[in-house]
Scaffold this active site. Structure first.
Site, short mmCIF file in Angstrom:
data_model
loop_
_atom_site.label_atom_id
_atom_site.label_comp_id
_atom_site.label_asym_id
_atom_site.label_seq_id
_atom_site.Cartn_x
_atom_site.Cartn_y
_atom_site.Cartn_z
N GLU A 141 44.48 14.73 24.33
CA GLU A 141 44.71 16.08 24.86
C GLU A 141 43.83 16.34 26.08
O GLU A 141 44.29 16.85 27.11
CB GLU A 141 44.39 17.14 23.80
CG GLU A 141 45.32 17.15 22.61
CD GLU A 141 44.86 16.26 21.47
OE1 GLU A 141 44.22 15.21 21.72
OE2 GLU A 141 45.18 16.60 20.31
N GLU B 103 36.14 20.97 8.42
CA GLU B 103 36.08 19.58 8.87
C GLU B 103 34.89 18.87 8.21
O GLU B 103 34.91 17.66 8.01
CB GLU B 103 35.98 19.52 10.40
CG GLU B 103 36.42 18.20 10.98
CD GLU B 103 36.58 18.24 12.49
OE1 GLU B 103 37.72 18.41 12.95
OE2 GLU B 103 35.58 18.11 13.20
N LYS C 215 33.25 13.99 23.95
CA LYS C 215 32.22 13.06 23.47
C LYS C 215 32.64 11.62 23.71
O LYS C 215 31.91 10.83 24.27
CB LYS C 215 31.99 13.33 21.98
CG LYS C 215 30.96 12.43 21.33
CD LYS C 215 30.69 12.91 19.90
CE LYS C 215 29.91 11.87 19.13
NZ LYS C 215 29.61 12.31 17.76
N ARG D 293 31.51 19.06 16.17
CA ARG D 293 31.48 20.47 15.73
C ARG D 293 30.07 21.04 15.65
O ARG D 293 29.89 22.21 15.36
CB ARG D 293 32.22 20.62 14.40
CG ARG D 293 31.68 19.74 13.28
CD ARG D 293 32.65 19.72 12.10
NE ARG D 293 32.29 18.73 11.09
CZ ARG D 293 32.59 17.45 11.15
NH1 ARG D 293 33.23 16.96 12.19
NH2 ARG D 293 32.25 16.61 10.17
N LYS E 10 45.05 11.16 15.62
CA LYS E 10 44.91 10.55 16.93
C LYS E 10 45.70 9.24 17.00
O LYS E 10 46.25 8.89 18.03
CB LYS E 10 43.42 10.32 17.26
CG LYS E 10 42.59 11.62 17.32
CD LYS E 10 41.17 11.44 17.86
CE LYS E 10 40.38 12.76 17.81
NZ LYS E 10 39.06 12.76 18.42
C1 G6Q Z 1 34.44 17.46 15.67
C2 G6Q Z 1 35.62 16.61 15.65
C3 G6Q Z 1 36.65 16.91 16.71
C4 G6Q Z 1 36.26 16.47 18.11
C5 G6Q Z 1 37.49 16.51 19.00
C6 G6Q Z 1 37.19 16.18 20.43
O1 G6Q Z 1 33.50 17.33 14.93
O2 G6Q Z 1 35.24 15.29 15.65
O3 G6Q Z 1 36.97 18.28 16.72
O4 G6Q Z 1 35.25 17.28 18.60
O5 G6Q Z 1 38.46 15.65 18.48
O6 G6Q Z 1 36.63 14.92 20.55
P1 G6Q Z 1 36.00 14.44 21.91
O7 G6Q Z 1 34.83 15.32 22.22
O8 G6Q Z 1 35.60 13.01 21.70
O9 G6Q Z 1 37.05 14.59 22.97
#
Ligand code: G6Q
Length: 538
Positions: free
Chosen positions: A211, A352, A205, A267, A503
């Site tokens: 990672e 979460e 996103k 999520r 993070k």
């Molecule tokens: C979900 C969380 C978390 C997120 C990841 C990946 O609701 O916010 O699990 O999806 O940290 O984030 P990105 O999609 O921004 O890489």
């Protein structure tokens, strides 16, 4: 006044004291209609909630609590695109992603449906090109392997749904999911793949997640080691993101980017372009059927009266155990091997979303919020942790999820699987009394060990078959359950500041681990010592 201080809450507390010791055996014996009354069926998904420690009055009082909390009003605000994610000032519109009715949904006066449908169409065209072999890699060979790189919300949904819907997938494609920054994950996923036939979907996103970017860079290096030309990246990498600038910076052509929007929580993003790897695997028709299932449950949630509303019922039952009986966890037990990742997926959705201790007004909550959510498929769990479920000192409310017809009707496997399924909920609820054990002629010394007190509650969710539609229904059911609980506990289910913390912290330590000169460490004594030992052994 917050809900946990309300008169409705106090009424439930008083009622709890009066029925806390009633046994499910007595409730079933007294009321032959109980099972029928406490069953709800929605579009072919059946919920039997009769094996719960509730009476009619419990349900009335719990429903009154939901009314007090304004569940219906907050639900309607979410569906209407209002900024119900208060700490981030965002609408929460995963329901728009599967709004199959075509009715407009507006954010700041603009209908978001045309954008959503536009991306779905682009995804469908892309999925079809990959599936048919029309999309060629850099050397002109068709794609045979699809590797999704993402983590958390950008991984668990498509990874879980791909496993769940494998029978609907194009088996000539190898589809893998890489999430962990542990290099082992990527290395094992790629070890037997040919770069010339491999397509990477980088799903993030924000496109700043350590990672995912680390895995994506290493994947690009792996590709270029063989293909030897930067121009190959455009044929082998596509991105799913809200952040076009970062995607371009990474070197992926934004023409190969599938967009989504900041009003989709990670999520809750499976139905967005985050589901691209899934759509490539199962095709847009099955993906559409899954969206139909989500939408059917969304409509039910939006319109059914609270007392006959499946997500609301699950939410209220969860609150009953979590806040009144004081249980700490909730188990999800799918009796279907294809749902092996379902508990992990819902663990994120639930923990979460509602793992919060500050309410929407910024005050500490006054009672328990989200439970620990865990589980494994049956029957495997029966040979492992079910011992505690049956005879432990703590008890765990369970959701059993099963299907009448197997995807793989081998011999009598399905009947055996489901015989176990039904037997477990029965044993948990009704147990086996000491008298019954003794009547079987068991040695009196051993008899206490072989006694089961029972009165351990469970829900049973049953459908005819695990189809894309049913999977959509099931996921939406739990999403909305979590939503309702969040409203009643008064927390914002749509932020995740606890995740953001990790993070930030890791960035600082990374520099200390890799510095050439011995770094000056000012963590606590334990962390300092561990970092030094790591540096020595590294
Ligand atoms: C979900 C969380 C978390 C997120 C990841 C990946 O609701 O916010 O699990 O999806 O940290 O984030 P990105 O999609 O921004 O890489």
């Amino acid at each position: 006044m917050e809900c946990m201080q309300s008169v409705e809450w106090q009424a439930l507390q008083a009622h709890f004291e009066s029925i806390r010791n009633v046994h499910l055996r007595d409730w079933f014996a007294e009321d032959p209609e109980r099972a029928g009354r406490y069953t709800l069926e929605v579009d072919g998904l059946l919920l039997d909630y009769s094996k719960n420690r509730i009476a009619d009055e419990t349900l009335d009082l719990l429903t009154a609590l939901a009314e007090r909390a304004g569940v219906a009003a907050v639900r309607d605000a979410m569906f209407a695109g209002e900024r119900v994610n208060t700490t981030e000032q965002r609408p929460v519109l995963h329901v728009a992603l599967r709004n199959r009715g075509g009715t407009p949904i507006k954010v700041d006066g603009k209908d978001v449906m045309p954008d959503i449908e536009g991306v779905l169409q682009r995804m469908a065209a892309f999925a079809s090109a990959v599936r048919s072999g029309e999309w060629k890699g850099y050397t002109g060979r068709p794609v045979r392997n699809v590797v999704n790189i993402g983590i958390g919300g950008s991984d668990l949904g498509p990874a879980m749904a791909y496993e769940a819907l494998k029978p609907y997938s194009q088996r000539s494609l190898t589809v893998r999911f890489v999430s962990n920054v542990d290099g082992t994950h990527l290395a094992e996923a790629l070890r037997d793949l040919d770069p010339a036939e491999t397509l990477f979907i980088v799903a993030s996103k924000t496109f700043i997640t350590q990672e995912t970017l680390t895995n994506a860079r290493s994947a690009r290096d792996w590709l270029l080691r063989t293909l030897q030309d930067d121009a190959a990246v455009a044929r082998h990498f596509v991105a799913v993101s809200t952040n076009a600038e970062r995607v371009a910076e990474f070197g992926i052509d934004t023409g190969n980017m599938f967009e989504f929007w900041d009003w989709i929580g990670g999520r809750y993003s499976l139905c967005s372009a985050i589901g691209l790897a899934l759509m490539v695997a199962i095709g847009d028709t099955h993906f559409g059927a899954m969206l139909d299932g989500f939408h059917a449950m969304d409509r039910h949630f939006a319109t059914a009266p609270l007392e006959q509303n499946m997500p609301v019922l699950l939410a209220l039952l969860g609150i009953w155990y979590n806040n009144f009986f004081g249980v700490e966890s909730h188990a999800l037990l799918p009796y279907d091997q294809y749902l092996a990742r379902f508990p992990a997926y819902l663990q994120q959705c639930d923990m979460e979303s509602n793992g919060k201790s500050i309410d929407k007004q910024g005050r500490p909550v006054t009672g328990q919020t989200g439970p620990l959510v865990w589980g494994e498929p049956g029957t495997n769990g029966q040979h492992a942790f079910y011992q505690l479920l049956h005879q432990g000192t703590k008890w765990v409310p369970c959701d059993f999820i099963g299907f009448a017809r197997s995807q793989n009707p081998v011999g009598d496997h399905q009947d055996k699987l489901m015989a176990n399924f039904f037997a477990q909920t029965e044993a948990l609820a009704f147990g086996k009394s000491l008298e019954d054990v003794l009547a079987e002629g068991v040695d009196p010394e051993l008899a206490p060990h072989r006694t089961f007190e029972g009165n351990r509650p469970s829900n049973t969710l049953l459908a005819a078959h695990l189809t894309p539609f049913v999977l959509g229904q099931l996921i939406a059911l739990y999403e909305h359950k979590v939503f309702v609980q969040g409203v009643i506990w008064g927390v914002n289910s749509f932020d995740q500041w606890g995740v953001e913390l990790g993070k930030v912290l890791a960035g600082r330590i990374l520099d200390e681990l890799t510095a050439n000169e011995e770094p000056v460490l000012d963590h606590d004594g334990s962390t300092n010592q561990l970092i030094r030992r790591y540096r020595a052994w590294r």
